[in-house]
Design a protein around this motif. Structure first.
Motif, PDB file in Angstrom:
ATOM      1  N   SER A  53       0.857  -1.203   0.000  1.00 28.91           N
ATOM      2  CA  SER A  53       0.000   0.000   0.000  1.00 28.91           C
ATOM      3  C   SER A  53       0.886   1.244   0.000  1.00 28.91           C
ATOM      4  CB  SER A  53      -0.909   0.041   1.237  1.00 28.91           C
ATOM      5  OG  SER A  53      -0.159   0.269   2.411  1.00 28.91           O
ATOM      6  N   GLY A  54       0.265   2.384  -0.241  1.00 30.14           N
ATOM      7  CA  GLY A  54       0.991   3.652  -0.143  1.00 30.14           C
ATOM      8  C   GLY A  54       1.451   3.897   1.288  1.00 30.14           C
ATOM      9  N   THR A  55       0.633   3.474   2.234  1.00 31.21           N
ATOM     10  CA  THR A  55       0.981   3.636   3.647  1.00 31.21           C
ATOM     11  C   THR A  55       2.203   2.789   3.998  1.00 31.21           C
ATOM     12  OG1 THR A  55      -1.349   4.042   4.103  1.00 31.21           O
ATOM     13  CG2 THR A  55       0.035   3.455   5.988  1.00 31.21           C
ATOM     14  N   LEU A  58       5.213   4.525   2.685  1.00 31.57           N
ATOM     15  CA  LEU A  58       5.652   5.613   3.569  1.00 31.57           C
ATOM     16  C   LEU A  58       6.402   5.056   4.779  1.00 31.57           C
ATOM     17  CD1 LEU A  58       2.446   7.856   3.455  1.00 31.57           C
ATOM     18  CD2 LEU A  58       4.744   8.605   2.804  1.00 31.57           C
ATOM     19  N   THR A  79      -3.228  16.756   4.036  1.00 29.59           N
ATOM     20  CA  THR A  79      -2.867  15.467   3.456  1.00 29.59           C
ATOM     21  C   THR A  79      -3.667  14.386   4.130  1.00 29.59           C
ATOM     22  OG1 THR A  79      -1.028  13.970   2.933  1.00 29.59           O
ATOM     23  CG2 THR A  79      -0.929  15.079   5.070  1.00 29.59           C
ATOM     24  N   PHE A  80      -3.557  13.178   3.576  1.00 30.05           N
ATOM     25  CA  PHE A  80      -4.148  12.008   4.217  1.00 30.05           C
ATOM     26  C   PHE A  80      -3.318  11.671   5.464  1.00 30.05           C
ATOM     27  CE2 PHE A  80      -4.725   7.258   4.238  1.00 30.05           C
ATOM     28  CZ  PHE A  80      -6.032   7.299   4.678  1.00 30.05           C
ATOM     29  N   ALA A  82      -1.999   9.199   6.742  1.00 31.82           N
ATOM     30  CA  ALA A  82      -0.864   8.279   6.635  1.00 31.82           C
ATOM     31  C   ALA A  82       0.476   9.009   6.491  1.00 31.82           C
ATOM     32  CB  ALA A  82      -1.057   7.329   5.454  1.00 31.82           C
ATOM     33  N   THR A  83       0.468  10.214   5.887  1.00 33.18           N
ATOM     34  CA  THR A  83       1.710  10.979   5.708  1.00 33.18           C
ATOM     35  C   THR A  83       2.387  11.257   7.054  1.00 33.18           C
ATOM     36  OG1 THR A  83       0.612  12.115   3.875  1.00 33.18           O
ATOM     37  CG2 THR A  83       2.687  13.051   4.611  1.00 33.18           C
ATOM     38  N   ASP A 151       5.700  12.589  -0.727  1.00 34.44           N
ATOM     39  CA  ASP A 151       4.472  11.794  -0.776  1.00 34.44           C
ATOM     40  C   ASP A 151       3.793  12.224  -2.068  1.00 34.44           C
ATOM     41  OD1 ASP A 151       1.899  10.847  -0.684  1.00 34.44           O
ATOM     42  OD2 ASP A 151       1.697  11.064   1.490  1.00 34.44           O
ATOM     43  N   CYS A 153       1.631  10.490  -3.790  1.00 33.78           N
ATOM     44  CA  CYS A 153       0.473   9.613  -4.006  1.00 33.78           C
ATOM     45  C   CYS A 153      -0.575  10.245  -4.923  1.00 33.78           C
ATOM     46  CB  CYS A 153      -0.162   9.235  -2.671  1.00 33.78           C
ATOM     47  SG  CYS A 153       0.855   8.091  -1.720  1.00 33.78           S
ATOM     48  N   HIS A 154      -0.587  11.595  -5.028  1.00 34.98           N
ATOM     49  CA  HIS A 154      -1.548  12.266  -5.923  1.00 34.98           C
ATOM     50  C   HIS A 154      -0.928  12.588  -7.269  1.00 34.98           C
ATOM     51  CE1 HIS A 154      -3.984  14.146  -2.325  1.00 34.98           C
ATOM     52  NE2 HIS A 154      -3.849  12.839  -2.233  1.00 34.98           N
ATOM     53  N   SER A 175       0.878   5.602  -4.334  1.00 33.71           N
ATOM     54  CA  SER A 175      -0.176   4.672  -3.900  1.00 33.71           C
ATOM     55  C   SER A 175      -0.938   4.209  -5.135  1.00 33.71           C
ATOM     56  CB  SER A 175      -1.148   5.380  -2.954  1.00 33.71           C
ATOM     57  OG  SER A 175      -2.361   4.665  -2.863  1.00 33.71           O
ATOM     58  N   HIS A 177      -4.074   2.736  -4.754  1.00 39.29           N
ATOM     59  CA  HIS A 177      -5.457   2.560  -4.297  1.00 39.29           C
ATOM     60  C   HIS A 177      -6.388   2.933  -5.462  1.00 39.29           C
ATOM     61  CE1 HIS A 177      -9.191   3.817  -2.305  1.00 39.29           C
ATOM     62  NE2 HIS A 177      -8.867   2.935  -1.376  1.00 39.29           N
ATOM     63  N   LYS A 180      -6.625   6.452  -6.945  1.00 38.72           N
ATOM     64  CA  LYS A 180      -5.424   7.107  -7.464  1.00 38.72           C
ATOM     65  C   LYS A 180      -5.325   6.935  -8.994  1.00 38.72           C
ATOM     66  CE  LYS A 180      -4.757   8.216  -3.260  1.00 38.72           C
ATOM     67  NZ  LYS A 180      -3.975   7.584  -2.232  1.00 38.72           N
ATOM     68  N   GLY A 187      -1.933  -1.102  -3.072  1.00 39.33           N
ATOM     69  CA  GLY A 187      -0.539  -1.200  -3.477  1.00 39.33           C
ATOM     70  C   GLY A 187       0.157   0.139  -3.361  1.00 39.33           C
ATOM     71  N   TYR A 321      -8.413  17.927   2.839  1.00 35.36           N
ATOM     72  CA  TYR A 321      -8.595  16.924   3.880  1.00 35.36           C
ATOM     73  C   TYR A 321      -8.931  17.646   5.177  1.00 35.36           C
ATOM     74  CZ  TYR A 321      -6.070  13.574   0.924  1.00 35.36           C
ATOM     75  OH  TYR A 321      -5.681  12.757  -0.091  1.00 35.36           O
TER      76      TYR A 321
HETATM   77  C1  LIG Z   1      -3.701   7.510  -0.770  1.00 34.23           C
HETATM   78  C2  LIG Z   1      -2.694   8.275   0.006  1.00 34.23           C
HETATM   79  C3  LIG Z   1      -1.837   7.660   0.926  1.00 34.23           C
HETATM   80  C4  LIG Z   1      -1.974   6.239   1.371  1.00 34.23           C
HETATM   81  O1  LIG Z   1      -2.045   5.328   0.377  1.00 34.23           O
HETATM   82  P1  LIG Z   1      -2.762   3.898   0.613  1.00 34.23           P
HETATM   83  O2  LIG Z   1      -2.367   3.149  -0.603  1.00 34.23           O
HETATM   84  O3  LIG Z   1      -4.225   4.160   0.709  1.00 34.23           O
HETATM   85  O4  LIG Z   1      -2.205   3.322   1.863  1.00 34.23           O
HETATM   86  C5  LIG Z   1      -0.860   8.443   1.519  1.00 34.23           C
HETATM   87  N1  LIG Z   1      -0.732   9.752   1.249  1.00 34.23           N
HETATM   88  C6  LIG Z   1      -1.566  10.382   0.396  1.00 34.23           C
HETATM   89  C7  LIG Z   1      -1.363  11.833   0.137  1.00 34.23           C
HETATM   90  C8  LIG Z   1      -2.581   9.674  -0.231  1.00 34.23           C
HETATM   91  O5  LIG Z   1      -3.416  10.304  -1.052  1.00 34.23           O
END
Ligand SMILES: *Cc1c(COP(=O)(O)O)cnc(C)c1O
Length: 377
Positions: A53-55, A58, A79-80, A82-83, A151, A153-154, A175, A177, A180, A187, A321
């Motif tokens: 995953s993206g998490t 990270l 941000t989400f 997880a960052t 990060d 992910c976007h 990420s 997901h 995305k 993933g 967010y």
């Molecule tokens: C989606 C996202 C994540 C986490 O990714 P996952 O694959 O859902 O774990 C982290 N940071 C940002 C900015 C995201 O958009």
């Protein structure tokens, strides 16, 4: 309901997955390596490490950088979660820094004020798909001896001064997901030019064990050593096969995202109460999100009213967010509070993400713009 984001999966993608399901390797097999190669080539970097995953990506990055108790990592709040959570996983302290009011991206001038002798890294978030100011961030990190983590992910497919997102920081996280740009179900991946960091992350995703199942099979050996404490953050071959198939369509999808963004831009140009975020001229935006500020003098909490009205009309807007430092866990356990990042907090009261995905039709797009304009005029 028109959603704010949606995956695109076609027959080629399905065939790519089922082909792997009939093969010998469901995980740690050849498709993982192939996907990693395709990702690294796509962004123009040396190494990609694909994970679950993206998490997880990270978390791998924070481990590779050596984040540990007593160490601070500077992060933006828009941000989400997880960052910032990935810093906590390693026992480190996330230090929130405010964003630029036009773009909602991390503000290099504010970052410098947050650096202490305990700071080890900065995580920049390419919010909505627009790359941060990496030249300024890199110069700052070099001056203070910090590792720069993106990060992104976007931002898969985005560019900064002609260079691809994924190649702009020391470690770059994606990420996959379904919301995305490309998906593997779940993933993620980390991209880097540093072979040592890549090797550390490969260990970390596989329990800290020095060889994986595939390597032992090739060597005809049972012997392995656990040399570090890791996790099971592996991604499967059928997910990576889907990822390879999806990546081949990315450029076309981002072009469509640009068309949608241009349509929104022109539809809202004459509406002073609908303000799209600023886009700098030196970037190619990946438009994961199309974000506007709703700001009319008419009423407090106008955004909340508009959100409900749009949802009631079948338009699946969203809010990206809630500033991470305002979440109850952060306030009660980490000691963050309202007032810490005033620009982010002000923006949070006004932002809305509009539907943005490649298969959004022109008819749906017209429905979104006309309904939005009607509600606000
Ligand atoms: C989606 C996202 C994540 C986490 O990714 P996952 O694959 O859902 O774990 C982290 N940071 C940002 C900015 C995201 O958009």
């Amino acid at each position: 309901m028109i959603p704010y984001g949606r995956q695109s999966v076609d027959q080629n993608d399905i065939d790519a997955v089922t082909e792997v399901l009939r093969s010998d390797w469901l995980t740690t097999g050849p498709r993982v390596t192939e996907f990693e190669r395709a990702l690294a080539d796509f962004v123009g970097a040396a190494y990609a490490v694909a994970v679950s995953s993206g998490t997880a990506a990270l978390h791998c990055a924070m481990h590779a950088v050596g984040i540990a108790p007593g160490v601070e990592v500077i992060v933006p709040p828009i941000t989400f979660a997880a960052t910032a959570n990935c810093v906590l996983y390693q026992g480190g302290t996330p230090v929130f820094t405010d964003v630029d009011s036009g773009t909602l991206l991390i503000d290099p001038l504010q970052v410098e004020k947050k650096i202490t002798p305990r700071t080890k890294a900065v995580i920049a978030v390419d919010y909505a798909g627009q790359p941060c100011d990496y030249d300024a961030l890199k110069a700052l990190c070099t001056r203070y001896g910090l590792t720069l983590v993106a990060d992104s992910c976007h931002a898969l497919g985005a560019k900064y001064k002609g260079r691809s997102a994924g190649s702009l920081a020391d470690l770059n996280v994606f990420s996959f997901h379904p919301v995305k740009h490309i998906t593997t179900g779940e993933g993620g991946a980390i991209i880097t030019n540093d072979p040592e960091l890549a090797a550390k992350m490969r260990l970390f995703r596989n329990h800290g064990i020095s060889t994986d199942h595939h390597q032992r099979e090739l060597q005809g050996s049972w012997y392995y050593e656990m040399v570090d404490l890791g996790y099971n953050y592996r991604i499967t071959d059928f997910q990576c096969s889907l990822g390879i198939s999806q990546l081949s369509k990315l450029a076309k999808w981002i072009e469509r995202r640009h068309e949608i963004a241009q349509t929104y831009d022109s539809a809202f140009a004459a509406q002073p109460s609908i303000c799209p975020l600023e886009v700098r001229s030196d970037v190619y935006h990946a438009y994961h999100l199309y974000v506007v500020r709703v700001q009319s003098a008419r009423a407090d909490r106008e955004r909340d009213t508009v959100f409900v009205k749009l949802r009631n009309r079948g338009i699946g807007v969203n809010v990206h967010y809630i500033p991470v430092h305002l979440h109850p866990y952060y306030q009660s356990r980490i000691g963050t509070h309202t007032g810490l990042c005033p620009v982010a907090e002000e923006a949070y009261g006004k932002i809305l993400s509009l539907p943005m995905f490649p298969t959004l039709t022109d008819d749906e797009l017209t429905r979104v713009t006309s309904t939005f304009v009607e509600i606000l005029s």
